[in-house]
Design a protein around this motif. Sequence first.
Motif, PDB file in Angstrom:
ATOM      1  N   LYS A  40      43.831  10.839 -26.435  1.00 43.51           N
ATOM      2  CA  LYS A  40      43.444  12.114 -27.016  1.00 43.51           C
ATOM      3  C   LYS A  40      42.086  12.494 -26.424  1.00 43.51           C
ATOM      4  O   LYS A  40      41.113  11.748 -26.546  1.00 43.51           O
ATOM      5  N   GLN A  41      42.003  13.655 -25.824  1.00 42.98           N
ATOM      6  CA  GLN A  41      40.750  14.043 -25.171  1.00 42.98           C
ATOM      7  C   GLN A  41      39.664  14.408 -26.174  1.00 42.98           C
ATOM      8  O   GLN A  41      38.478  14.292 -25.869  1.00 42.98           O
ATOM      9  N   ASP A  42      40.064  14.838 -27.364  1.00 47.26           N
ATOM     10  CA  ASP A  42      39.098  15.281 -28.365  1.00 47.26           C
ATOM     11  C   ASP A  42      39.688  15.097 -29.755  1.00 47.26           C
ATOM     12  O   ASP A  42      40.795  14.591 -29.919  1.00 47.26           O
ATOM     13  N   HIS A  43      38.939  15.543 -30.763  1.00 51.80           N
ATOM     14  CA  HIS A  43      39.333  15.352 -32.160  1.00 51.80           C
ATOM     15  C   HIS A  43      40.401  16.325 -32.631  1.00 51.80           C
ATOM     16  O   HIS A  43      40.981  16.138 -33.697  1.00 51.80           O
ATOM     17  N   SER A  44      40.653  17.375 -31.856  1.00 54.49           N
ATOM     18  CA  SER A  44      41.551  18.437 -32.324  1.00 54.49           C
ATOM     19  C   SER A  44      42.893  18.406 -31.597  1.00 54.49           C
ATOM     20  O   SER A  44      43.472  19.445 -31.291  1.00 54.49           O
ATOM     21  N   SER A  45      43.387  17.204 -31.323  1.00 51.30           N
ATOM     22  CA  SER A  45      44.660  17.054 -30.629  1.00 51.30           C
ATOM     23  C   SER A  45      45.580  16.126 -31.424  1.00 51.30           C
ATOM     24  O   SER A  45      45.818  14.977 -31.026  1.00 51.30           O
ATOM     25  N   PRO A  46      46.105  16.590 -32.549  1.00 46.14           N
ATOM     26  CA  PRO A  46      47.011  15.738 -33.325  1.00 46.14           C
ATOM     27  C   PRO A  46      48.256  15.372 -32.518  1.00 46.14           C
ATOM     28  O   PRO A  46      48.699  16.130 -31.650  1.00 46.14           O
TER      29      PRO A  46
ATOM     30  N   PHE B  68      47.186  13.660 -23.758  1.00 41.47           N
ATOM     31  CA  PHE B  68      47.310  14.918 -24.511  1.00 41.47           C
ATOM     32  C   PHE B  68      46.406  16.007 -23.927  1.00 41.47           C
ATOM     33  O   PHE B  68      45.730  15.812 -22.923  1.00 41.47           O
ATOM     34  N   GLY B  69      46.417  17.157 -24.581  1.00 39.29           N
ATOM     35  CA  GLY B  69      45.729  18.340 -24.090  1.00 39.29           C
ATOM     36  C   GLY B  69      44.236  18.338 -24.355  1.00 39.29           C
ATOM     37  O   GLY B  69      43.686  17.409 -24.958  1.00 39.29           O
ATOM     38  N   ALA B  70      43.577  19.395 -23.894  1.00 36.85           N
ATOM     39  CA  ALA B  70      42.131  19.530 -24.063  1.00 36.85           C
ATOM     40  C   ALA B  70      41.729  20.975 -23.864  1.00 36.85           C
ATOM     41  O   ALA B  70      42.454  21.765 -23.249  1.00 36.85           O
ATOM     42  N   ALA B  71      40.547  21.297 -24.366  1.00 41.80           N
ATOM     43  CA  ALA B  71      40.012  22.658 -24.196  1.00 41.80           C
ATOM     44  C   ALA B  71      39.386  22.849 -22.822  1.00 41.80           C
ATOM     45  O   ALA B  71      39.130  23.982 -22.417  1.00 41.80           O
ATOM     46  N   TRP B  72      39.146  21.749 -22.106  1.00 42.15           N
ATOM     47  CA  TRP B  72      38.451  21.820 -20.832  1.00 42.15           C
ATOM     48  C   TRP B  72      39.441  21.878 -19.675  1.00 42.15           C
ATOM     49  O   TRP B  72      40.648  21.777 -19.862  1.00 42.15           O
ATOM     50  N   SER B  73      38.898  22.038 -18.472  1.00 38.13           N
ATOM     51  CA  SER B  73      39.718  22.056 -17.269  1.00 38.13           C
ATOM     52  C   SER B  73      39.614  20.722 -16.544  1.00 38.13           C
ATOM     53  O   SER B  73      38.525  20.135 -16.445  1.00 38.13           O
TER      54      SER B  73
ATOM     55  N   LEU C  13      53.360   9.980 -19.716  1.00 39.72           N
ATOM     56  CA  LEU C  13      53.707  11.326 -20.167  1.00 39.72           C
ATOM     57  C   LEU C  13      52.419  12.133 -20.256  1.00 39.72           C
ATOM     58  O   LEU C  13      51.419  11.650 -20.797  1.00 39.72           O
ATOM     59  N   GLY C  14      52.420  13.344 -19.735  1.00 42.67           N
ATOM     60  CA  GLY C  14      51.237  14.196 -19.809  1.00 42.67           C
ATOM     61  C   GLY C  14      51.583  15.545 -20.388  1.00 42.67           C
ATOM     62  O   GLY C  14      52.588  16.152 -20.010  1.00 42.67           O
ATOM     63  N   ILE C  15      50.750  16.030 -21.306  1.00 43.15           N
ATOM     64  CA  ILE C  15      50.981  17.296 -22.002  1.00 43.15           C
ATOM     65  C   ILE C  15      49.837  18.251 -21.713  1.00 43.15           C
ATOM     66  O   ILE C  15      48.679  17.946 -22.011  1.00 43.15           O
ATOM     67  N   CYS C  16      50.129  19.390 -21.109  1.00 47.60           N
ATOM     68  CA  CYS C  16      49.176  20.451 -20.789  1.00 47.60           C
ATOM     69  C   CYS C  16      48.036  19.889 -19.927  1.00 47.60           C
ATOM     70  O   CYS C  16      48.252  19.580 -18.765  1.00 47.60           O
ATOM     71  N   PHE C  17      46.816  19.740 -20.457  1.00 42.05           N
ATOM     72  CA  PHE C  17      45.740  19.083 -19.713  1.00 42.05           C
ATOM     73  C   PHE C  17      46.222  17.744 -19.177  1.00 42.05           C
ATOM     74  O   PHE C  17      45.929  17.367 -18.030  1.00 42.05           O
ATOM     75  N   GLY C  18      46.978  17.009 -20.000  1.00 41.60           N
ATOM     76  CA  GLY C  18      47.502  15.718 -19.574  1.00 41.60           C
ATOM     77  C   GLY C  18      48.481  15.841 -18.424  1.00 41.60           C
ATOM     78  O   GLY C  18      48.502  15.005 -17.514  1.00 41.60           O
ATOM     79  N   GLY C  19      49.314  16.884 -18.435  1.00 39.21           N
ATOM     80  CA  GLY C  19      50.224  17.124 -17.324  1.00 39.21           C
ATOM     81  C   GLY C  19      49.468  17.501 -16.064  1.00 39.21           C
ATOM     82  O   GLY C  19      49.818  17.072 -14.952  1.00 39.21           O
ATOM     83  N   GLN C  20      48.410  18.298 -16.217  1.00 40.59           N
ATOM     84  CA  GLN C  20      47.584  18.669 -15.074  1.00 40.59           C
ATOM     85  C   GLN C  20      46.868  17.442 -14.513  1.00 40.59           C
ATOM     86  O   GLN C  20      46.757  17.271 -13.290  1.00 40.59           O
ATOM     87  N   LEU C  21      46.412  16.569 -15.391  1.00 44.05           N
ATOM     88  CA  LEU C  21      45.755  15.339 -14.975  1.00 44.05           C
ATOM     89  C   LEU C  21      46.723  14.452 -14.185  1.00 44.05           C
ATOM     90  O   LEU C  21      46.368  13.883 -13.150  1.00 44.05           O
TER      91      LEU C  21
END
Length: 240
Positions: A7-13, A60-65, A93-101
């Motif tokens: 989890k990149q941050d606290h707001s990624s349930p 998981f995802g993140a607000a950053w790039s 498995l990568g989701i959004c930011f995670g998929g980009q990573l």
Amino acid sequence: MRVLFVKQDHSSPGGLIGDAFAASGWDVSELQVVPKSRYHSPDVAVTFPSASEYDAVAFFGAAWSVSDTATIPWVTDEIAYARALIALGVPTLGICFGGQLLAAAVGGRVERAPIPEIGWVSLASDEPALIDAGPWCSWHFDRFIVPAHVPVVARTALASQAFVYGRTLGLQFHPEVTDAVLEAWLGSGGTAQLAELGVDPQALIEQSRTLADEAAARAHGLVRRFVLDVARRPETVLTP
């Protein structure tokens, strides 16, 4: 079997993806990269575990790039961790930011999308038995571009939405989304983002509630196919 959720941050349930792994009998551990207290100054020090410690890893995802190494310098180490997992044959498995990573980890790049893609979208899928058409929830400003030898298996007009490379599945969309997940994002800057784009957050939440049952079924199906199909595919050799 043990899966690590990065989890990149606290707001990624974990949302529906967390539910789906648990329902499939996996023990879920979590690593939060940026503590809530550092959300607005996220250049933290982080140590990622050994690539051999878990049976699968989900990013998981993140607000950053992914491209913003000045703001989140740890992303370089996270990409290196992803490469180590892929080289070892650990299902990822990568989701959004995670998929980009993960796209960056297999030699691709991340760029700004022509316009943000936010809301529930349907996909054109080359492998509907793996990635069905949806609708899936989308919330992204960037998009990934994978190398020519990495197959994109789903897309919209604005962005590639899924790629598979050996035991790696990168997604641009958010299969984990519930109304509670959306509310977490809205509480961490998402409300202001939507206001700038003229998107009604309450309408998005209501649509998510309307689609909740079918979204849950799709997310559980996706995780089952990840662990029973993608995770058992032949390993791939990463290019330098």
